[in-house]
Design a protein around this motif. Structure first.
Motif, PDB file in Angstrom:
ATOM      1  N   ASN A 119      27.139  -8.497  21.513  1.00 19.49           N
ATOM      2  CA  ASN A 119      26.677  -7.603  20.445  1.00 19.49           C
ATOM      3  C   ASN A 119      27.758  -7.402  19.398  1.00 19.49           C
ATOM      4  N   HIS A 120      28.968  -7.200  19.864  1.00 18.67           N
ATOM      5  CA  HIS A 120      30.091  -6.913  18.972  1.00 18.67           C
ATOM      6  C   HIS A 120      30.388  -8.091  18.030  1.00 18.67           C
ATOM      7  N   ILE A 121      30.478  -9.302  18.575  1.00 18.78           N
ATOM      8  CA  ILE A 121      30.843 -10.453  17.729  1.00 18.78           C
ATOM      9  C   ILE A 121      29.741 -10.776  16.734  1.00 18.78           C
ATOM     10  N   VAL A 122      28.491 -10.662  17.134  1.00 20.13           N
ATOM     11  CA  VAL A 122      27.389 -10.932  16.204  1.00 20.13           C
ATOM     12  C   VAL A 122      27.402  -9.921  15.062  1.00 20.13           C
ATOM     13  N   ALA A 123      27.623  -8.664  15.387  1.00 26.30           N
ATOM     14  CA  ALA A 123      27.677  -7.621  14.350  1.00 26.30           C
ATOM     15  C   ALA A 123      28.852  -7.860  13.407  1.00 26.30           C
ATOM     16  N   ARG A 124      30.002  -8.214  13.969  1.00 23.69           N
ATOM     17  CA  ARG A 124      31.186  -8.475  13.126  1.00 23.69           C
ATOM     18  C   ARG A 124      30.992  -9.697  12.243  1.00 23.69           C
ATOM     19  N   LEU A 125      30.413 -10.755  12.802  1.00 16.17           N
ATOM     20  CA  LEU A 125      30.164 -11.963  12.002  1.00 16.17           C
ATOM     21  C   LEU A 125      29.200 -11.659  10.853  1.00 16.17           C
ATOM     22  N   ASP A 126      28.148 -10.946  11.156  1.00 14.39           N
ATOM     23  CA  ASP A 126      27.164 -10.603  10.133  1.00 14.39           C
ATOM     24  C   ASP A 126      27.812  -9.757   9.030  1.00 14.39           C
ATOM     25  N   ALA A 127      28.568  -8.751   9.423  1.00 22.11           N
ATOM     26  CA  ALA A 127      29.214  -7.860   8.447  1.00 22.11           C
ATOM     27  C   ALA A 127      30.216  -8.625   7.579  1.00 22.11           C
ATOM     28  N   ARG A 128      31.021  -9.486   8.198  1.00 21.26           N
ATOM     29  CA  ARG A 128      32.025 -10.238   7.442  1.00 21.26           C
ATOM     30  C   ARG A 128      31.356 -11.230   6.487  1.00 21.26           C
ATOM     31  N   ALA A 129      30.314 -11.886   6.963  1.00 18.58           N
ATOM     32  CA  ALA A 129      29.608 -12.840   6.094  1.00 18.58           C
ATOM     33  C   ALA A 129      28.978 -12.126   4.900  1.00 18.58           C
ATOM     34  N   ALA A 168      29.988  -9.250   3.593  1.00 17.06           N
ATOM     35  CA  ALA A 168      31.049  -8.699   2.748  1.00 17.06           C
ATOM     36  C   ALA A 168      31.749  -9.763   1.910  1.00 17.06           C
ATOM     37  N   THR A 169      31.846 -10.975   2.443  1.00 11.84           N
ATOM     38  CA  THR A 169      32.609 -12.027   1.756  1.00 11.84           C
ATOM     39  C   THR A 169      31.732 -13.108   1.127  1.00 11.84           C
ATOM     40  N   GLY A 170      30.434 -13.090   1.439  1.00 16.85           N
ATOM     41  CA  GLY A 170      29.542 -14.121   0.915  1.00 16.85           C
ATOM     42  C   GLY A 170      29.738 -15.476   1.577  1.00 16.85           C
ATOM     43  N   ARG A 171      30.353 -15.492   2.740  1.00 15.91           N
ATOM     44  CA  ARG A 171      30.602 -16.753   3.447  1.00 15.91           C
ATOM     45  C   ARG A 171      29.494 -17.031   4.451  1.00 15.91           C
ATOM     46  N   LYS A 172      29.424 -18.288   4.863  1.00 11.42           N
ATOM     47  CA  LYS A 172      28.471 -18.687   5.896  1.00 11.42           C
ATOM     48  C   LYS A 172      29.019 -18.316   7.268  1.00 11.42           C
ATOM     49  N   ILE A 173      28.093 -18.042   8.174  1.00 15.14           N
ATOM     50  CA  ILE A 173      28.485 -17.766   9.554  1.00 15.14           C
ATOM     51  C   ILE A 173      28.624 -19.111  10.262  1.00 15.14           C
ATOM     52  N   ASN A 174      29.859 -19.431  10.627  1.00 15.36           N
ATOM     53  CA  ASN A 174      30.145 -20.702  11.295  1.00 15.36           C
ATOM     54  C   ASN A 174      31.366 -20.544  12.197  1.00 15.36           C
ATOM     55  N   GLU A 175      31.815 -21.646  12.797  1.00 16.24           N
ATOM     56  CA  GLU A 175      32.946 -21.589  13.720  1.00 16.24           C
ATOM     57  C   GLU A 175      34.235 -21.141  13.035  1.00 16.24           C
ATOM     58  N   LYS A 176      34.416 -21.531  11.787  1.00 17.77           N
ATOM     59  CA  LYS A 176      35.642 -21.149  11.074  1.00 17.77           C
ATOM     60  C   LYS A 176      35.713 -19.630  10.918  1.00 17.77           C
ATOM     61  N   LEU A 177      34.627 -19.026  10.469  1.00 22.28           N
ATOM     62  CA  LEU A 177      34.592 -17.577  10.317  1.00 22.28           C
ATOM     63  C   LEU A 177      34.747 -16.894  11.675  1.00 22.28           C
ATOM     64  N   ALA A 178      34.088 -17.422  12.674  1.00 25.43           N
ATOM     65  CA  ALA A 178      34.196 -16.854  14.022  1.00 25.43           C
ATOM     66  C   ALA A 178      35.628 -16.948  14.527  1.00 25.43           C
ATOM     67  N   GLY A 179      36.275 -18.075  14.295  1.00 19.27           N
ATOM     68  CA  GLY A 179      37.661 -18.260  14.714  1.00 19.27           C
ATOM     69  C   GLY A 179      38.593 -17.257  14.056  1.00 19.27           C
ATOM     70  N   GLU A 180      38.380 -17.010  12.764  1.00 15.06           N
ATOM     71  CA  GLU A 180      39.190 -16.015  12.055  1.00 15.06           C
ATOM     72  C   GLU A 180      39.025 -14.631  12.670  1.00 15.06           C
ATOM     73  N   LEU A 181      37.786 -14.263  12.951  1.00 15.14           N
ATOM     74  CA  LEU A 181      37.532 -12.947  13.538  1.00 15.14           C
ATOM     75  C   LEU A 181      38.128 -12.848  14.940  1.00 15.14           C
ATOM     76  N   LEU A 182      37.974 -13.896  15.726  1.00 12.49           N
ATOM     77  CA  LEU A 182      38.489 -13.855  17.101  1.00 12.49           C
ATOM     78  C   LEU A 182      40.016 -13.872  17.112  1.00 12.49           C
ATOM     79  N   ASP A 183      40.637 -14.592  16.183  1.00 10.32           N
ATOM     80  CA  ASP A 183      42.090 -14.634  16.119  1.00 10.32           C
ATOM     81  C   ASP A 183      42.696 -13.324  15.633  1.00 10.32           C
ATOM     82  N   ASN A 184      41.931 -12.581  14.850  1.00 11.92           N
ATOM     83  CA  ASN A 184      42.400 -11.306  14.297  1.00 11.92           C
ATOM     84  C   ASN A 184      41.688 -10.121  14.929  1.00 11.92           C
ATOM     85  N   ALA A 185      41.295 -10.254  16.182  1.00 14.95           N
ATOM     86  CA  ALA A 185      40.577  -9.172  16.863  1.00 14.95           C
ATOM     87  C   ALA A 185      41.465  -7.946  16.977  1.00 14.95           C
ATOM     88  N   ASP A 186      40.855  -6.789  16.783  1.00 12.61           N
ATOM     89  CA  ASP A 186      41.601  -5.511  16.877  1.00 12.61           C
ATOM     90  C   ASP A 186      41.979  -5.271  18.328  1.00 12.61           C
TER      91      ASP A 186
END
Length: 178
Positions: free
Chosen positions: A148-158, A160-178
């Motif tokens: 639930n958390h990662i899907v919500a974060r991916l959706d919010a980041r996409a 907010a930034t106008g980017r596509k939801i893909n592995e690159k965006l997911a990798g950025e979020l996972l690498d910078n996890a709080d």
């Protein structure tokens, strides 16, 4: 006739309890609102958050339990933890709760995690590529809450930034996890 439905946060306990309530016409009572209540023959009761039962309601649950048992009723107790771990002070109630049958919802395996991620994305009208699902399944914690958390974060980041939801965006979020 008495079941504790145990599982982690986000595992679907409340959803299953609502289905049970609809199919059995169960009376829904939040644990914090439990008071002495009359019981009819064959009645079904769903106690929400029974593990957070206030001490002032323990006697009410004790009598409800006994009355349902004599009336042939049913009791469903969804919770994160088993009744044997609930902080119940009333010894007679504690012993009755410890004798409760338990149905446990475990954390998802890879196949369920993939299906869960697909469902969570679909709920947001997002159709991810299978590669993203595979990527996330291998990298996130094996839990309903993490999905639930990662899907919500991916959706919010996409959004907010106008980017596509893909592995690159997911990798950025996972690498910078709080």
């Amino acid at each position: 006739r008495k079941l504790a439905l145990i599982g982690p946060k986000g595992s679907g306990k409340s959803h299953l309890a609502r289905i049970f309530q609809t199919q059995t016409e169960a009376v829904l009572v939040p644990a914090e609102d439990l008071v002495q209540m009359p019981v009819s023959d064959g009645q079904t009761v769903l106690i929400e958050a029974a593990n957070r039962l206030p001490r002032t309601s323990e006697e009410a649950l004790f009598h409800l339990h006994n009355n349902l048992r004599s009336a042939g009723g049913k009791l469903l107790l969804p919770s994160r933890g088993a009744p044997s771990r609930w902080p119940i002070a009333l010894p007679d109630l504690a012993s009755r709760m410890q004798a409760t049958t338990i149905a446990r919802i475990e954390d998802p395996d890879d196949a369920l995690m993939s299906a869960l991620l697909m469902k969570l994305f679909a709920d947001r009208q997002i159709l991810p590529k299978p590669a993203l699902i595979k990527y996330l399944t291998r990298r996130i914690e094996r839990s309903f809450a993490a999905a639930n958390h990662i899907v919500a974060r991916l959706d919010a980041r996409a959004l907010a930034t106008g980017r596509k939801i893909n592995e690159k965006l997911a990798g950025e979020l996972l690498d910078n996890a709080d």
